[in-house]
Design an enzyme around this catalytic site. Structure first.
Site, PDB file in Angstrom:
ATOM      1  N   ASP A  32      49.325  40.869  37.446  1.00 26.23           N
ATOM      2  CA  ASP A  32      47.993  41.472  37.466  1.00 26.23           C
ATOM      3  C   ASP A  32      47.857  42.400  36.254  1.00 26.23           C
ATOM      4  OD1 ASP A  32      45.608  42.784  37.947  1.00 26.23           O
ATOM      5  OD2 ASP A  32      46.098  43.357  40.010  1.00 26.23           O
ATOM      6  N   SER A  42      41.532  45.582  45.077  1.00 25.08           N
ATOM      7  CA  SER A  42      40.690  45.793  43.904  1.00 25.08           C
ATOM      8  C   SER A  42      39.724  46.952  44.162  1.00 25.08           C
ATOM      9  CB  SER A  42      39.945  44.493  43.573  1.00 25.08           C
ATOM     10  OG  SER A  42      39.398  44.525  42.283  1.00 25.08           O
ATOM     11  N   HIS A  89      45.404  38.991  39.159  1.00 31.66           N
ATOM     12  CA  HIS A  89      44.765  39.947  40.055  1.00 31.66           C
ATOM     13  C   HIS A  89      44.313  39.308  41.364  1.00 31.66           C
ATOM     14  CE1 HIS A  89      42.491  43.457  41.248  1.00 31.66           C
ATOM     15  NE2 HIS A  89      41.361  42.768  41.294  1.00 31.66           N
ATOM     16  N   ASP A  90      43.829  38.074  41.297  1.00 28.47           N
ATOM     17  CA  ASP A  90      43.314  37.398  42.487  1.00 28.47           C
ATOM     18  C   ASP A  90      44.396  36.999  43.489  1.00 28.47           C
ATOM     19  OD1 ASP A  90      40.614  37.560  42.255  1.00 28.47           O
ATOM     20  OD2 ASP A  90      40.272  35.485  41.654  1.00 28.47           O
TER      21      ASP A  90
END
Length: 412
Positions: free
Chosen positions: A346, A172, A379-380
């Site tokens: 994501d 990120s 995304h995580d």
């Protein structure tokens, strides 16, 4: 075993250093440090911050040649406590599944450093830092960029006598720092692993950040950013900002699997509840309760002014901005070996942005591999138990170590 003494002995003139032990985690000794550099740092905006405080954690043993250093760069709401219990929350390190003895980022083999970014609120210079007048910087803290964060980290490495990184790794916003490291200091980075990131912040991402910032500034306890002077914090606004951001870190599939439309047993609307005015706006759905918990726990560990500062740094980020939109230009003649990783679900930093980066690196003649990992966690995913991610990281790091002539694990 952790060994920092050799590194800390190589200090820059005019710099002071304080060190404090952080305890043990994962079977190894880990230590946090705070370095104060008197000469400071001139930012891209032209402002000069002096002295410059840099807080970081370090794990493992620095090799005699100082050639086994891995810099782990953290994301927006992360900090330096990557592989040990967090001193504020008591929770495990945010990436202890990746960093530690025998893990993909093996602290028995590498000297791993994670720095609290410039603008952060866990010890590095930022809005919470006290100025000469005894008050925090607050909203007077100058605007910073990802490049400024990287230059602060480079100053730290200079202080520690570390000329070159074996690898820079991050997800990120951490991935953005990795990209900026190579663009700014290609000769200082042997291998780079940007994960779930992009070479610029998209208009959609900027929009999400602005909603979060407005939530903070709209809180009555915001007090123009001088909330500390009134003994308050904009807790409600900061919690909403965290809730908003957290949704973008997940995927629809992840939310559906984890919560679906399940309701809390004690919160099902009823005629009796409606007559008391409690039927519509309580925590009816489990996903609501989850988000409110995320928001309230975040408020206890993060500073609102830091959140504004760092999200704006994310928004500014665009590697090609100084090259007339040519994304390959920053990486020409670069010998750094790259591994780019993205995740199928994501939507905050979609695979399309990673492909754009990979094509630009190929155009620049860089040695680059690209892996898209199938995951429904959004995304995580880079923070979670993803076997394909672990295998990819381990394989790339081992291959890069072999190419760099690094042997097996260093003796403690």
């Amino acid at each position: 075993m952790h060994n920092h003494s050799d590194a800390s002995a190589v200090g820059a003139e005019g710099a002071g250093v304080t060190e404090a032990p952080c305890g043990k985690d994962g079977g190894g000794v880990s230590t946090s440090f705070s370095v104060t550099l008197a000469e400071g740092l001139t930012l891209e905006c032209g402002a000069h911050i002096a002295p410059l405080d840099i807080a970081y954690c370090a794990y493992g043993t620095l090799s005699p040649k100082r050639d086994n250093v891995i810099l782990v760069c953290h994301a927006l709401t992360g900090d330096q406590y990557v592989a040990e219990t967090h001193p504020v929350t008591g929770k495990p390190g945010w990436w202890n599944r990746a960093v530690g003895p025998g893990n993909a980022i093996d602290t028995d083999r590498f000297y791993v450093i994670c720095v609290n970014v410039l603008g952060g609120c866990m010890g590095s210079s930022g809005p919470k830092t006290l100025r000469g007048n005894g008050e925090p910087w607050g909203t007077d803290f100058p605007p910073i960029t990802i490049r400024d964060m990287v230059f602060a980290q480079a100053r730290l490495l200079d202080y520690l006598g570390i000329g070159r990184l074996f690898a820079a790794i991050g997800g990120s916003m951490g991935g953005m720092q990795v990209l900026q490291w190579v663009a700014s200091f290609p000769e200082r980075v042997g291998a780079a692993m940007p994960i779930a990131t992009a070479p610029f912040h998209s208009a959609q991402n900027i929009a999400f950040n602005e909603v979060s910032r407005q939530a903070i500034c709209g809180d009555p306890d915001w007090r123009g950013g001088r909330y500390w002077a009134h003994g308050t914090i904009p807790a409600k606004g900061l919690a909403v900002a965290r809730m908003m951001a957290h949704i973008t870190y997940l995927s629809e599939e992840a939310l559906t699997q984890k919560f679906g439309r399940r309701t809390r047993r004690d919160a099902v609307p009823s005629h009796d509840a409606a007559s008391k005015g409690t039927s519509l706006f309580g925590e009816i759905f489990e996903v609501e309760s989850y988000l409110r918990h995320q928001g309230s726990s975040f408020v206890r560990r993060f500073d609102a002014n830091s959140y504004l500062t760092i999200t704006r740094a994310l928004d500014y980020f665009d590697l090609s901005a100084d090259y007339d939109g040519d994304l390959s230009a920053p990486f020409r003649n670069c010998a750094t070996r790259f591994c780019i990783i993205s995740f199928t679900s994501d939507w905050l930093f979609p695979t399309s942005q990673s492909r754009l980066l990979a094509r630009a690196l190929n155009k620049a003649g860089v040695n680059v591999s690209f892996v898209e990992i199938e995951s429904d966690r959004g995304h995580d995913a880079f923070l979670l138990d993803e076997p394909d991610l672990e295998r990819t990281m381990r394989g790339f790091i081992n291959g890069a170590a072999e190419q760099a002539g690094l042997g097996g694990r260093h003796a403690s």
